[in-house]
Scaffold this motif. Sequence first.
Motif: not given
Length: 472
Positions: A47-51
């Motif tokens: 669940x890698x999410x880029x802010x």
Amino acid sequence: MPVIEVTYLVVGGGIAGVTCVETLAILHPEETLAIITASSLVKNVSNVSFFAKTIVKFDVNETEASSLMRIHPNLKIIFDSLKHVDTHNQVAYTYTGDEIKYKVMCICTGGVPKLIRDSDKSKRILGIRDTESVKEFQEKLRMGRRMVVVGNGGIASEIVHATSGIQKVWVIRDDYISATFIDPGAAEFFQNTFKNRESQPNQKTVIRRHVFTEEDQVVSLNKDLKSAALGPDWYRKLEGIKDDKGVQELEIVYKVEISSVEEKSDKEFPLEVVLSNGRTIECDFVVSATGVEPAVNFSLDEEPVKGPEGGLAVNEFQETSIRNIFAAGDVAHAAWEHAPHWFQLRLWTQARQMGGMAAKAMHGRVVNEEVLQDFCFELFTHCTTLFGYQVILLGKYNAQGLGNDYEILLRMTPNHEYIKLVLQNGKLQGAILIGETDLEEMCENLILDQLDLTPLVDDILNPDIDIDDYFD
Ligand code: FAD
């Protein structure tokens, strides 16, 4: 035993080692690759999410090491511990006698907990590092009436947050809580959550990650050597051990250290802790969460250069002082000249970044291609959850290294958000963003671009002004 020959060898199944394996599998799928792991469970990231460009949030899970074969069918998994490295002939030796000849190797053996003085004198002084130590802690918690928690980082904070029904004395060196991550203002913001918790004792944190449970069997292959490092939600095992109706008491003792700990058989409590201010506290046990030190738990025929805390010194490509041996994660000491807004802190974020960087540099060495240091090392970033709130730390979020010449802009809405911006000469140097603030991307850009904010200082945190419009 036959010698195993591989191009790439990775040691350790934590975030750094697994990220290194995964990145190598993408960069060089046809090459031979082996991982030495002391535990049958390894950590991976999902669940890698880029802010923003450098601000990445991800979940950490534990999974069977064999599942790594899915990403790399040629991967050889060696369930063992590294014992010795012959750096001249490039051969690694394990405890059970495997010999692995490598072209390039990455050491990702993590860290071991630093224990407080006198910890060898009593089994009642616990260090939290792996699944076994949490089990021991659970046992002590079940029977305990009073515990002393030592340390002021994320682990101590989680222990204080997650335990109930026992008297807690939290002993910290600083003059405010959770000092590794936050500042006195944010500490006050969080302390309000303790108060709220007391008035709503059954409120539990919402959890969206996989919780590591007793059913998930840990097979620790070299039990005496080391066991599986902890999963992300380790502290949830501490919740609900005691009935919430029991004694709920937290006392924080600031600006002190532990001078000595003695076992007593003639007192009401079995342990006596003496603090540096002369005060004596009786308790059932002490939890020591004073950080980890790099685990260089194997020998080498050539002494590598080490940092002051004993970590393997690495350059910007994660290579140690010994050619073809790289290191990443908690075991490494970042010895390159850092970008102005980056520094090393032994956390999952950096273990992942270093593991990925090491893989790129190892691949570059093997195929003889030049690599550049990854952009993520331009800015210190860390996304975490503390006391149930999202916390994003950027750059010099605690004014690290800025002396007394800086300015702070602050906005706090109790129980909702806490925003702190650190400016020097009108330029943003760091930020603490607690709660859902939506300011992370703007802050990242302002730190990286070093835009002069002097004309905007009065408006930048005004909730009635949409500051993003200024920069569009
Ligand atoms: P590790 O995860 O320690 O993995 C090293 C692996 O190598 C282990 O599996 C070990 O068994 C294996 N190993 C060791 N020696 C050998 C050997 N000789 N041969 C073979 N294998 C070996 N960071 C955060 O960002 N957020 C958090 O919320 C957070 N909470 C934490 C809570 C606790 C209790 C602890 C102790 C740390 C926490 N950290 C947290 C820090 C984080 O866990 C570390 O920074 C990170 O795990 C480092 O990853 P790593 O891959 O370098 O090492």
